[in-house]
Design a protein around this motif. Structure first.
Motif, PDB file in Angstrom:
ATOM      1  N   LEU A 112       9.739  -0.365  -3.031  1.00 36.93           N
ATOM      2  CA  LEU A 112       9.351  -1.486  -2.176  1.00 36.93           C
ATOM      3  C   LEU A 112      10.110  -1.436  -0.845  1.00 36.93           C
ATOM      4  O   LEU A 112       9.524  -1.686   0.225  1.00 36.93           O
ATOM      5  N   LEU A 113      11.390  -1.094  -0.903  1.00 33.11           N
ATOM      6  CA  LEU A 113      12.172  -0.960   0.329  1.00 33.11           C
ATOM      7  C   LEU A 113      11.643   0.172   1.200  1.00 33.11           C
ATOM      8  O   LEU A 113      11.468   0.014   2.415  1.00 33.11           O
ATOM      9  N   PHE A 114      11.361   1.310   0.591  1.00 32.66           N
ATOM     10  CA  PHE A 114      10.847   2.447   1.355  1.00 32.66           C
ATOM     11  C   PHE A 114       9.456   2.146   1.915  1.00 32.66           C
ATOM     12  O   PHE A 114       9.116   2.562   3.025  1.00 32.66           O
ATOM     13  N   GLY A 115       8.633   1.442   1.138  1.00 35.96           N
ATOM     14  CA  GLY A 115       7.329   1.049   1.644  1.00 35.96           C
ATOM     15  C   GLY A 115       7.442   0.107   2.829  1.00 35.96           C
ATOM     16  O   GLY A 115       6.677   0.215   3.805  1.00 35.96           O
ATOM     17  N   THR A 126       0.833  -1.209   0.000  1.00 37.67           N
ATOM     18  CA  THR A 126       0.000   0.000   0.000  1.00 37.67           C
ATOM     19  C   THR A 126       0.861   1.249   0.000  1.00 37.67           C
ATOM     20  O   THR A 126       0.584   2.219  -0.728  1.00 37.67           O
ATOM     21  N   TYR A 127       1.923   1.262   0.806  1.00 35.10           N
ATOM     22  CA  TYR A 127       2.824   2.414   0.821  1.00 35.10           C
ATOM     23  C   TYR A 127       3.700   2.467  -0.424  1.00 35.10           C
ATOM     24  O   TYR A 127       4.146   3.545  -0.834  1.00 35.10           O
ATOM     25  N   THR A 128       3.938   1.308  -1.047  1.00 34.91           N
ATOM     26  CA  THR A 128       4.844   1.249  -2.202  1.00 34.91           C
ATOM     27  C   THR A 128       4.221   1.863  -3.447  1.00 34.91           C
ATOM     28  O   THR A 128       4.908   2.559  -4.210  1.00 34.91           O
ATOM     29  N   ALA A 129       2.933   1.611  -3.674  1.00 38.57           N
ATOM     30  CA  ALA A 129       2.293   1.974  -4.943  1.00 38.57           C
ATOM     31  C   ALA A 129       2.491   3.438  -5.329  1.00 38.57           C
ATOM     32  O   ALA A 129       2.980   3.730  -6.433  1.00 38.57           O
ATOM     33  N   PRO A 130       2.133   4.425  -4.488  1.00 39.25           N
ATOM     34  CA  PRO A 130       2.330   5.818  -4.927  1.00 39.25           C
ATOM     35  C   PRO A 130       3.791   6.201  -5.062  1.00 39.25           C
ATOM     36  O   PRO A 130       4.130   7.052  -5.898  1.00 39.25           O
ATOM     37  N   VAL A 187      -5.958   8.947  -2.947  1.00 42.11           N
ATOM     38  CA  VAL A 187      -7.360   9.215  -2.626  1.00 42.11           C
ATOM     39  C   VAL A 187      -8.311   8.197  -3.260  1.00 42.11           C
ATOM     40  O   VAL A 187      -9.431   8.000  -2.777  1.00 42.11           O
ATOM     41  N   LEU A 188      -7.880   7.528  -4.305  1.00 44.67           N
ATOM     42  CA  LEU A 188      -8.717   6.502  -4.925  1.00 44.67           C
ATOM     43  C   LEU A 188      -8.407   5.115  -4.383  1.00 44.67           C
ATOM     44  O   LEU A 188      -9.173   4.180  -4.621  1.00 44.67           O
ATOM     45  N   GLY A 189      -7.303   4.991  -3.655  1.00 42.41           N
ATOM     46  CA  GLY A 189      -6.952   3.722  -3.048  1.00 42.41           C
ATOM     47  C   GLY A 189      -7.521   3.615  -1.651  1.00 42.41           C
ATOM     48  O   GLY A 189      -8.616   4.098  -1.355  1.00 42.41           O
ATOM     49  N   SER A 190      -6.737   3.005  -0.759  1.00 44.58           N
ATOM     50  CA  SER A 190      -7.218   2.780   0.604  1.00 44.58           C
ATOM     51  C   SER A 190      -6.565   3.685   1.626  1.00 44.58           C
ATOM     52  O   SER A 190      -6.860   3.590   2.812  1.00 44.58           O
ATOM     53  N   THR A 191      -5.674   4.579   1.189  1.00 40.44           N
ATOM     54  CA  THR A 191      -5.026   5.474   2.140  1.00 40.44           C
ATOM     55  C   THR A 191      -6.014   6.510   2.665  1.00 40.44           C
ATOM     56  O   THR A 191      -6.053   6.811   3.860  1.00 40.44           O
ATOM     57  N   ALA A 192      -6.805   7.096   1.800  1.00 38.47           N
ATOM     58  CA  ALA A 192      -7.826   8.076   2.174  1.00 38.47           C
ATOM     59  C   ALA A 192      -8.914   8.047   1.113  1.00 38.47           C
ATOM     60  O   ALA A 192      -8.681   7.599  -0.011  1.00 38.47           O
ATOM     61  N   ASN A 193     -10.099   8.537   1.474  1.00 38.09           N
ATOM     62  CA  ASN A 193     -11.179   8.611   0.487  1.00 38.09           C
ATOM     63  C   ASN A 193     -11.717  10.023   0.333  1.00 38.09           C
ATOM     64  O   ASN A 193     -12.778  10.224  -0.253  1.00 38.09           O
TER      65      ASN A 193
END
Length: 452
Positions: free
Chosen positions: A390-393, A151-155, A351-357
């Motif tokens: 991926l490492l940072f996520g 989840t953190y990696t994607a953006p 905003v379109l993912g699961s981090t916030a809506n």
């Protein structure tokens, strides 16, 4: 008398001269038997290559290059160095552990035991929060760490690719933060303002976010191409414009949530949200699949397309590219537009993912600035950027658990990230500390000096 068997070939090139001379020498040599004449001629005419020793095995080559100053070794050792320095910071920041060092000469085992306990517990929680928790019970608990990491990696993949692509084109895109901010604004507005069916609604919201980022990248690109204005100054200023625009638009009528008095927008409709991959209880969503697809596309664009060749040529030497007939102006604009588009998609994921809506003043967090670190750590190569993200996520996801379970400040994770980038950017320092062989150090340093 005419020779009945004339020599073939042109008479002015003296054909077979060397062969005839060798045959005569072979006949004149008393030690050569008559049956070995042809063999002597063939040996004389054919120049045998020097004898080579047996080629080293693959395992031997691996061992010889394992401790050389290559990219992989330097990256791994940079992470190790960062974790060692982080361990020292963990010890120093714990007052109970520091107290044991007051009597270290009397009982050194107390200080060593306390230090090992606090450091091992912190890094164990970092691993459990990012990769896998052996004590987890059930599918949801077992998959939660990797779900948070992805989840953190994607953006970060999108913003890292944005910065990396601009680097390859000879530009320093500091504006990924602003481009992601405009992207998140347009994606959120499209997500709650447009009544569209599922699927189409998500596609329109993603396109709106991408176009917002592309627009914010076009501005510094055209200014750079037409006026020579430096992209670093322009993108930094546009970051501030985007942040203040976000703060302003949230509280406007039609955008602000009518049931709330604080600065928050209406929620994005479920039809415009990225689907979750592992069920509603886990946050990982389809944005990570889009990130992998974007990585493949940028790798293809850079290495297989005409535009990618022109982009790399302009990044290496704009004057030579212009002489070769490449439009430097068009390339600068296209580079910044594509970079902005990628950053806009990164903002859309927030905003379109699961981090916030919904939109908030801090909805984008620091993904644009973290994207710069991701691009540097990935050496501005698309697949390297994906691994760095991926490492940072993983550090971000594991840092949350490390803070909750070990009482370690979350800022220490940021320090670890900074240390990793510092050591990656200083390969000579890593080489000197670990006494790496200099087999490929020169090429590594040259690539670093050229901006990868």
């Amino acid at each position: 008398m005419t020779n009945p068997n004339p020599a073939s070939g042109s008479p002015d090139k003296e054909p077979a001269t060397e062969a005839l001379q060798a045959r005569s020498e072979a006949r004149a040599t008393p030690t050569a038997p008559a049956g070995d004449t042809e063999r002597a001629v063939t040996t004389t005419v054919t120049k045998q290559p020097p004898a080579e020793g047996p080629r080293p095995s693959l395992g031997r080559l691996f061992l010889e290059n394992l401790w050389a100053a290559n990219t992989v070794t330097v990256t791994v050792l940079a992470v190790v160095l960062a974790m060692l320095v982080g361990a020292v910071l963990i010890i120093v920041s714990d007052p109970d552990v520091l107290a044991t060092y007051g009597y270290i000469t009397a009982r050194p085992a107390d200080a060593l035991s306390a230090s090992w306990t606090v450091v091992s517990e912190a890094y164990a929680n970092l691993f459990k929060g990012a990769v896998f928790d052996p004590d987890a019970v059930g599918f949801t608990a077992a998959m939660s760490p990797i779900s948070e990491t992805l989840t953190y990696t994607a953006p970060l993949v999108f913003t890292g690719l944005s910065v990396a692509l601009a680097f390859r084109g000879g530009l320093f895109n500091i504006g990924a933060q602003g481009q992601a901010t405009i992207g998140v604004i347009l994606a959120a507005v499209a997500g709650f303002a447009l009544p569209l069916p599922p699927g189409v609604h998500l596609l329109v919201a993603l396109i709106a976010g991408a176009l917002g980022g592309a627009l914010w990248g076009f501005v510094p690109g055209i200014l750079k191409a037409r006026t020579g204005a430096h992209e670093v100054i322009n993108t930094i200023m546009l970051n501030y414009v985007a942040v203040y625009f976000l703060s302003w638009i949230i509280i406007q009528a039609g955008v602000q949530n009518p049931t709330r008095s604080d600065a928050i927008s209406k929620p994005v409709e479920s039809s415009a949200q990225l689907p979750r991959l592992l069920g509603d209880n886990l946050r990982v969503h389809a944005g990570i699949l889009l990130a992998v697809l974007a990585t493949w596309f940028i790798a293809w664009l850079l290495n297989r397309s005409t535009l990618g060749f022109e982009l790399r040529a302009v990044g290496a030497n704009p004057d030579a590219a212009r002489t070769a007939g490449i439009s430097v102006t068009k390339t600068y604009v296209l580079v910044m537009v594509i970079a902005g588009l990628l950053a806009g998609l990164g903002g859309s994921n927030m905003v379109l993912g699961s981090t916030a809506n919904a939109l908030t003043p801090l909805v984008v967090a620091q993904i644009g600035f973290d994207g710069i670190l991701v691009a540097l750590l990935g050496r501005v190569k698309p697949w390297g950027v994906l691994l760095a993200a991926l490492l940072f996520g993983a550090l971000q996801a594991g840092g949350n658990r490390m803070q909750s379970y070990s009482g370690i400040s979350l800022e220490l994770v940021t320090v670890l990230q900074a240390l990793i980038v510092i050591f990656i950017a200083a390969p000579a320092l890593v080489k000197a500390i670990f006494q790496l062989r200099a087999a490929r150090a020169a090429r590594l340093q040259t690539s670093l000096a050229k901006g990868w």
